[in-house]
Design a protein around this motif. Structure first.
Motif, PDB file in Angstrom:
ATOM      1  N   ALA A 195     -19.805  83.030  80.290  1.00 42.75           N
ATOM      2  CA  ALA A 195     -19.297  83.613  79.454  1.00 42.75           C
ATOM      3  C   ALA A 195     -17.796  83.331  78.980  1.00 42.75           C
ATOM      4  O   ALA A 195     -16.840  84.233  77.875  1.00 42.75           O
ATOM      5  CB  ALA A 195     -19.482  84.809  79.814  1.00 42.75           C
ATOM      6  N   ASP A 196     -16.926  84.268  80.195  1.00 46.96           N
ATOM      7  CA  ASP A 196     -15.625  84.124  80.487  1.00 46.96           C
ATOM      8  C   ASP A 196     -14.086  83.480  79.327  1.00 46.96           C
ATOM      9  O   ASP A 196     -13.803  83.272  78.075  1.00 46.96           O
ATOM     10  CB  ASP A 196     -14.900  85.012  81.151  1.00 46.96           C
ATOM     11  N   GLU A 197     -15.344  82.046  79.738  1.00 53.36           N
ATOM     12  CA  GLU A 197     -14.666  80.851  79.263  1.00 53.36           C
ATOM     13  C   GLU A 197     -14.296  80.721  77.183  1.00 53.36           C
ATOM     14  O   GLU A 197     -14.217  79.720  76.493  1.00 53.36           O
ATOM     15  CB  GLU A 197     -15.165  79.564  79.034  1.00 53.36           C
ATOM     16  N   VAL A 198     -15.793  81.194  77.053  1.00 54.75           N
ATOM     17  CA  VAL A 198     -15.727  80.893  75.720  1.00 54.75           C
ATOM     18  C   VAL A 198     -16.130  82.076  74.562  1.00 54.75           C
ATOM     19  O   VAL A 198     -15.694  81.961  73.602  1.00 54.75           O
ATOM     20  CB  VAL A 198     -17.908  80.893  74.967  1.00 54.75           C
ATOM     21  N   VAL A 199     -15.588  83.297  75.006  1.00 52.88           N
ATOM     22  CA  VAL A 199     -15.791  84.687  74.625  1.00 52.88           C
ATOM     23  C   VAL A 199     -14.014  84.896  73.797  1.00 52.88           C
ATOM     24  O   VAL A 199     -13.476  84.686  74.656  1.00 52.88           O
ATOM     25  CB  VAL A 199     -16.151  86.167  75.174  1.00 52.88           C
ATOM     26  N   GLY A 200     -13.896  85.097  72.439  1.00 55.81           N
ATOM     27  CA  GLY A 200     -12.781  85.136  72.014  1.00 55.81           C
ATOM     28  C   GLY A 200     -13.513  87.142  71.420  1.00 55.81           C
ATOM     29  O   GLY A 200     -13.722  87.429  71.520  1.00 55.81           O
ATOM     30  N   THR A 201     -11.759  86.867  70.189  1.00 60.09           N
ATOM     31  CA  THR A 201     -11.952  88.191  69.874  1.00 60.09           C
ATOM     32  C   THR A 201     -13.312  88.142  68.565  1.00 60.09           C
ATOM     33  O   THR A 201     -12.763  89.533  68.095  1.00 60.09           O
ATOM     34  CB  THR A 201     -10.349  88.700  69.565  1.00 60.09           C
ATOM     35  N   GLY A 202     -13.490  87.677  68.156  1.00 63.07           N
ATOM     36  CA  GLY A 202     -14.790  87.731  66.855  1.00 63.07           C
ATOM     37  C   GLY A 202     -13.631  88.004  65.808  1.00 63.07           C
ATOM     38  O   GLY A 202     -12.675  87.739  64.852  1.00 63.07           O
ATOM     39  N   THR A 203     -13.801  89.249  65.767  1.00 68.61           N
ATOM     40  CA  THR A 203     -13.829  89.931  64.270  1.00 68.61           C
ATOM     41  C   THR A 203     -12.126  90.564  64.068  1.00 68.61           C
ATOM     42  O   THR A 203     -11.908  91.675  63.459  1.00 68.61           O
ATOM     43  CB  THR A 203     -15.141  91.169  63.708  1.00 68.61           C
ATOM     44  N   GLY A 204     -12.129  90.735  65.240  1.00 71.52           N
ATOM     45  CA  GLY A 204     -10.892  91.124  65.995  1.00 71.52           C
ATOM     46  C   GLY A 204     -10.649  93.151  66.866  1.00 71.52           C
ATOM     47  O   GLY A 204      -9.896  93.197  66.814  1.00 71.52           O
ATOM     48  N   VAL A 205     -12.043  92.706  67.809  1.00 72.18           N
ATOM     49  CA  VAL A 205     -11.846  93.034  68.981  1.00 72.18           C
ATOM     50  C   VAL A 205     -10.801  93.798  70.078  1.00 72.18           C
ATOM     51  O   VAL A 205      -9.568  91.873  70.530  1.00 72.18           O
ATOM     52  CB  VAL A 205     -13.123  92.820  69.470  1.00 72.18           C
ATOM     53  N   ASP A 206     -10.544  94.607  70.529  1.00 71.28           N
ATOM     54  CA  ASP A 206      -8.940  94.559  71.505  1.00 71.28           C
ATOM     55  C   ASP A 206      -9.716  93.902  73.103  1.00 71.28           C
ATOM     56  O   ASP A 206     -10.701  93.402  73.215  1.00 71.28           O
ATOM     57  CB  ASP A 206      -8.836  95.730  72.151  1.00 71.28           C
ATOM     58  N   GLU A 207      -9.298  94.206  73.728  1.00 71.42           N
ATOM     59  CA  GLU A 207      -8.948  93.180  75.188  1.00 71.42           C
ATOM     60  C   GLU A 207     -10.122  94.170  75.684  1.00 71.42           C
ATOM     61  O   GLU A 207     -11.473  93.026  76.591  1.00 71.42           O
ATOM     62  CB  GLU A 207      -7.740  93.688  75.681  1.00 71.42           C
ATOM     63  N   ASP A 208     -10.410  95.408  75.722  1.00 72.23           N
ATOM     64  CA  ASP A 208     -11.601  96.260  75.986  1.00 72.23           C
ATOM     65  C   ASP A 208     -12.794  95.549  75.385  1.00 72.23           C
ATOM     66  O   ASP A 208     -13.755  95.465  75.965  1.00 72.23           O
ATOM     67  CB  ASP A 208     -11.592  97.461  75.918  1.00 72.23           C
TER      68      ASP A 208
END
Length: 344
Positions: A195-208
């Motif tokens: 999961a960690d390799e494919v997940v981005g920030t999408g609509t603009g979520v922060d690191e949390d």
């Protein structure tokens, strides 16, 4: 697993196009990617030069994703935005409708799985609804098997409608809060990535927010386990919109019609679709590079190089429509430039 046969672009016509490109009034290969695209268009249309790129059609598949019902913190925006955006598409004020007008492309939006019934939206938008939303993929399947089949076949039927009406290039668009989470799940499961390799920030979520998305995806991938059949994968981790998009791009290939893929969602659906129709990627181009890491993994697996890289993450088909101007330029090079042999 069923396999769908797809015709191949005309390799002989592509060779002819490359010979003509080499003979134009320029150093060999001086126009770089434009030459590659010109030859690709010739092979796709079976003629040198290819016809003008005049009839480009975007179909936006809209729907809600169950993950945002149980875990709204995976997105920077509430799930109600999906329904609200349908009105914006209809009035022609969405990002993709504005950008499409600049290149003469047409946009059609379809309610595939929006949570609510929008009676004030035109019937032609609501007529294709498969269900209300989808299951929350961290705790349940997104769709029932019959819903996957229905959505996939719907996407194929829509592609047929657009091609029968004259479409020369198709662009799959998407609208649905939570769609980058679903796309990441499909890419991770298809390629065996964490999961960690494919997940981005999408609509603009922060690191949390990104960390929350990773945790949700870990749970979804563990729940689904190893799924090989593409339609079963769409049922377990996808959505009705993803299944419809997969059917749309597959049928375009069956009908020998070029596709400009957009961002992470359409590329994730295309990656799953490839397992149903292994030759289909021969008919697809990547319109642009998304900021989502899952799209990069999908494009590498599909063997596609993006035409544009503008740092976009909107979706809707908005990045791909901007690549239409590049296709028009590539076609013009081959159709209108003079030949070295004619220089005096």
């Amino acid at each position: 697993m069923r396999s769908i046969e797809v015709p191949l672009p005309d390799a002989g016509v592509e060779r002819e196009a490359r010979r003509r490109l080499d003979g134009l009034v320029k150093p060999v290969g001086a126009l770089g990617r434009l030459e590659e695209l010109a030859a690709w268009l010739c092979a796709a249309h079976g003629t040198v030069p290819p016809p003008p790129v005049d009839d480009v059609r975007v179909v936006v598949f809209a729907g809600d994703h169950g993950i945002t019902r149980t875990r709204p913190d995976v997105s920077a925006y509430p799930r109600q935005i999906t329904a609200a955006m349908l009105r914006t598409f209809v009035t022609g004020k969405s990002g993709v409708t504005v950008l499409a007008r600049q290149v003469g492309a047409r946009v059609r939006v379809l309610d595939i799985a929006v949570d609510v019934d929008l009676d004030h939206i035109p019937e032609e938008v609501r007529a294709f609804k498969v269900r209300h939303g989808s299951g929350s993929i961290d705790v349940e399947d997104a769709l029932a098997p019959d819903e996957v089949e229905r959505a996939f076949d719907l996407g194929r039927a829509v592609a047929d409608e657009e091609i029968d009406a004259g479409a020369q290039v198709l662009i799959p668009g998407d609208m649905g809060i939570g769609n980058s989470t679903v796309a990441a799940a499909l890419v991770a499961a298809s390629l065996g990535l964490p999961a960690d390799e494919v997940v981005g920030t999408g609509t603009g979520v922060d690191e949390d927010g990104r960390a929350r998305k990773v945790a949700v995806l870990d749970a979804a991938l563990a729940r689904a386990g190893h799924v090989e059949d593409p339609l079963s994968l769409l049922a377990a981790l996808g959505s009705a919109c993803a299944a419809a998009t997969a059917g749309f791009v597959v049928q375009a290939a069956v009908r020998a019609t070029p596709v400009l893929l957009d961002g992470v969602f359409s590329c994730a659906a295309a990656l799953v679709a490839r397992d149903l129709a292994p030759d289909a990627p021969r008919w697809w181009l990547a319109g642009h590079r998304s900021t989502e890491p899952a799209q990069g993994h999908a494009l590498k697996a599909l063997g596609l190089e993006p035409i544009l890289d503008l740092g976009l993450r909107l979706g809707e088909g908005s990045g791909a429509v901007q690549a239409v101007s590049v296709l028009k330029a590539a076609r013009a090079v081959l159709a209108e430039m003079g030949a070295l042999a004619d220089l005096t």
